[in-house]
Scaffold this active site. Structure first.
Site, PDB file in Angstrom:
ATOM      1  N   GLY A 133       0.809  -1.205   0.000  1.00 35.57           N
ATOM      2  CA  GLY A 133       0.000   0.000   0.000  1.00 35.57           C
ATOM      3  C   GLY A 133       0.848   1.264   0.000  1.00 35.57           C
ATOM      4  N   THR A 134       1.941   1.241   0.752  1.00 38.25           N
ATOM      5  CA  THR A 134       2.793   2.429   0.846  1.00 38.25           C
ATOM      6  C   THR A 134       3.349   2.804  -0.527  1.00 38.25           C
ATOM      7  OG1 THR A 134       3.371   1.875   3.119  1.00 38.25           O
ATOM      8  CG2 THR A 134       4.839   3.390   1.986  1.00 38.25           C
ATOM      9  N   ASN A 165      -8.124   4.396   8.613  1.00 37.70           N
ATOM     10  CA  ASN A 165      -7.544   3.232   9.283  1.00 37.70           C
ATOM     11  C   ASN A 165      -7.633   3.309  10.801  1.00 37.70           C
ATOM     12  OD1 ASN A 165      -5.569   5.321   8.327  1.00 37.70           O
ATOM     13  ND2 ASN A 165      -4.287   4.297   9.830  1.00 37.70           N
ATOM     14  N   GLN A 167      -7.727   0.037   3.600  1.00 33.69           N
ATOM     15  CA  GLN A 167      -8.570  -0.530   4.659  1.00 33.69           C
ATOM     16  C   GLN A 167      -9.938  -0.954   4.138  1.00 33.69           C
ATOM     17  OE1 GLN A 167      -7.810  -1.319   7.799  1.00 33.69           O
ATOM     18  NE2 GLN A 167      -5.750  -0.479   7.782  1.00 33.69           N
ATOM     19  N   GLY A 207      -1.967  -6.221   0.064  1.00 26.35           N
ATOM     20  CA  GLY A 207      -2.234  -7.649   0.242  1.00 26.35           C
ATOM     21  C   GLY A 207      -2.507  -8.077   1.674  1.00 26.35           C
ATOM     22  N   HIS A 208      -1.674  -7.563   2.612  1.00 25.55           N
ATOM     23  CA  HIS A 208      -1.721  -8.149   3.960  1.00 25.55           C
ATOM     24  C   HIS A 208      -2.902  -7.689   4.809  1.00 25.55           C
ATOM     25  CE1 HIS A 208       0.168  -4.858   6.529  1.00 25.55           C
ATOM     26  NE2 HIS A 208       0.367  -4.394   5.314  1.00 25.55           N
ATOM     27  N   THR A 219      11.317  -6.698 -10.780  1.00 20.15           N
ATOM     28  CA  THR A 219      10.868  -8.058 -11.089  1.00 20.15           C
ATOM     29  C   THR A 219       9.618  -8.373 -10.279  1.00 20.15           C
ATOM     30  OG1 THR A 219      13.129  -8.723 -11.545  1.00 20.15           O
ATOM     31  CG2 THR A 219      11.563 -10.493 -11.060  1.00 20.15           C
ATOM     32  N   CYS A 256       3.802   5.309  16.950  1.00 22.39           N
ATOM     33  CA  CYS A 256       4.700   6.093  17.796  1.00 22.39           C
ATOM     34  C   CYS A 256       5.761   6.689  16.885  1.00 22.39           C
ATOM     35  CB  CYS A 256       5.461   5.213  18.782  1.00 22.39           C
ATOM     36  SG  CYS A 256       4.445   4.232  19.834  1.00 22.39           S
TER      37      CYS A 256
HETATM   38  N1  PLP Z   1      -2.854   3.077   3.826  1.00 23.58           N
HETATM   39  C1  PLP Z   1      -3.626   2.707   4.861  1.00 23.58           C
HETATM   40  C2  PLP Z   1      -4.964   3.356   5.052  1.00 23.58           C
HETATM   41  C3  PLP Z   1      -3.185   1.720   5.737  1.00 23.58           C
HETATM   42  O1  PLP Z   1      -3.947   1.363   6.783  1.00 23.58           O
HETATM   43  C4  PLP Z   1      -1.893   1.143   5.525  1.00 23.58           C
HETATM   44  C5  PLP Z   1      -1.345   0.145   6.477  1.00 23.58           C
HETATM   45  O2  PLP Z   1      -1.541   0.248   7.663  1.00 23.58           O
HETATM   46  C6  PLP Z   1      -1.139   1.545   4.408  1.00 23.58           C
HETATM   47  C7  PLP Z   1      -1.661   2.524   3.585  1.00 23.58           C
HETATM   48  C8  PLP Z   1       0.198   0.956   4.110  1.00 23.58           C
HETATM   49  O3  PLP Z   1       0.079  -0.296   3.481  1.00 23.58           O
HETATM   50  P1  PLP Z   1       1.312  -1.322   3.471  1.00 23.58           P
HETATM   51  O4  PLP Z   1       1.467  -1.811   4.870  1.00 23.58           O
HETATM   52  O5  PLP Z   1       0.904  -2.403   2.514  1.00 23.58           O
HETATM   53  O6  PLP Z   1       2.511  -0.578   2.979  1.00 23.58           O
END
Ligand code: PLP
Length: 407
Positions: free
Chosen positions: A69-70, A156, A184, A205-206, A242, A331
């Site tokens: 996600g990041t 989140n 989320q 994914g996670h 990759t 934190c």
């Molecule tokens: N965006 C939101 C709203 C999230 O809750 C999170 C993870 O907590 C992320 C982005 C980041 O995703 P990832 O952990 O796959 O990098």
């Protein structure tokens, strides 16, 4: 065995995803290679792309696999900003909600510091929902200077769903692209990328029963995006690296399971969540539910502030009692900070420090909720005794006290 009530942080892999991942980890082949092993891996990736697209209402060509996600958030926000500004140097404004995850928040702030972006923070109401009147006003006020709008689908921390479809409608009038962080929301509430009209949407994914370290950006076919990382251009020349075939296949398997179970799980988890909320308010009457009520929040999210309790003390005491929860916010270098989401909702710092988030997922049961309700009153009483004086010392006091009383 601990009771896990932190599914928003990460959730365990679904049996389907685990089986696919285990199978694929034992195989080899780079999906970009031309020989048989490469072609086999390519088929796995393209099947996964189709599965993921079907789960999110997109065309397979709109799926760009990322490392999570990041990365998807960084790619969307930086990529859209650069592409729009390059096409017209006047477009430097970013309209961004004040309650975004740090993956968006810090990216936007970086663009402000290093790339001349001008950030307009979109305020939220007391339930953490973006104020549409401000979105409308800011769009109207010189739309030619807006590079993009970015508003998450669901928060989140407090779980509030955002009025993204309406924001897209407003922005469409001026041809302004909208990105939504749906990390989320995906797998928890119905999402349809095509119908949403979004230019870009991030998922991970996670959070849905897939592995950590894989995600995707859904990107409209006509949307221009400047790449963030350069290399082999594997994903539509927009994302290089990759492809991680086992993780991608497992992510798609998890998405298919989540999509198939969504209506039933949405109902089951909302029921559990409502029981949890009612139970907490009954067990600790001074607790205050934060975020939107009922269907306005994610089915698995319950978030409270507990007056007089330090969130980290409460987390620690609940953990000792075998219940794993979260304060909802990260934190910074080990120092608990009041959440930017709660502050944006108008809470003062002390109130915001009493935050505790309980999130449910595919393994959650009635017994989990019962265990929380049993442990909570005493954990709250002890956390309140430890008080708010000096955050680190209050955590230590709570821990020492809990241990001396046998945890
Ligand atoms: N965006 C939101 C709203 C999230 O809750 C999170 C993870 O907590 C992320 C982005 C980041 O995703 P990832 O952990 O796959 O990098």
């Amino acid at each position: 065995m601990s009771v896990y009530l932190d599914h928003a942080a990460t959730t365990s892999m679904s049996p389907e995803a685990l089986a696919v991942m285990t199978r694929e980890l034992g195989r080899t082949g780079n999906p970009s290679s031309l020989h048989g092993a490469g072609r086999r891996a390519r088929r796995v990736v393209e099947d996964a792309r189709e599965t993921l697209a079907a789960a999110a209402g997109s065309h397979p060509s709109e799926v760009i696999f990322t490392s999570g996600g990041t990365e998807a958030d960084n790619l969307a926000v930086k990529g859209l900003f650069w592409a729009r500004r390059d096409a017209d140097p006047r477009r430097t404004r970013i309209l961004c909600s004040a309650v975004e995850h740090h993956a968006v928040l810090d990216t936007v702030e970086w663009l402000e510091r290093h790339e001349g972006a001008e950030v307009v923070w979109l305020p939220v109401d007391e339930q953490g929902v973006v104020r549409l009147d401000v979105v409308e006003r800011e769009l109207k006020n010189d739309p030619g200077s807006v590079a993009l709008v970015t508003v998450m689908w669901a928060n989140n921390e407090v779980g509030s769903l955002q009025p993204v479809p309406r924001i897209v409608e407003l922005a469409k009038e001026y041809g302004i692209p909208v990105h939504s962080d749906a990390v989320q929301a995906f797998g928890s509430v119905p999402l349809d990328f095509r119908a949403s009209g979004l230019a870009a949407m991030s998922v991970s994914g996670h959070k849905i029963g897939g592995p950590v370290g894989v995600g995707a950006l859904f990107l409209g076919r006509s949307v221009s995006l400047t790449p963030v990382q350069h290399g082999g251009g594997q994903e539509r020349d927009v994302r290089s690296g990759t492809l991680d075939t086992p993780a991608i296949a497992a992510f798609a398997a998890a998405a298919a399971t989540a999509a198939a179970n969504l209506p039933a799980e949405q109902q089951r988890l909302s029921g559990l969540r409502d029981r949890l909320i009612a139970g907490v308010l009954d067990a600790v009457p001074e607790a205050i539910l934060r975020g939107a009520p009922g269907n306005g929040r994610l089915p698995g999210n319950a978030h409270f502030t507990f007056p007089g309790c330090e969130g980290d003390s409460l987390l620690f005491l609940l953990d000792l009692a075998g219940v794993e929860s979260s304060t909802g916010s990260a934190c910074t270098a080990g120092v608990p900070r009041p959440s930017h989401v709660l502050l944006a909702m108008g809470l003062d710092e002390d109130t915001a420090r009493g935050a505790q988030r309980f999130t449910l997922g595919h393994t959650s049961t009635e017994e989990d909720v019962t265990a929380l309700l049993k442990a909570l009153p005493e954990a709250c009483a002890r956390a309140r005794q430890a008080g708010m004086a000096g955050h680190e010392s209050s955590i230590q006091t709570a821990a020492t006290e809990a241990r001396s009383q046998g945890g």
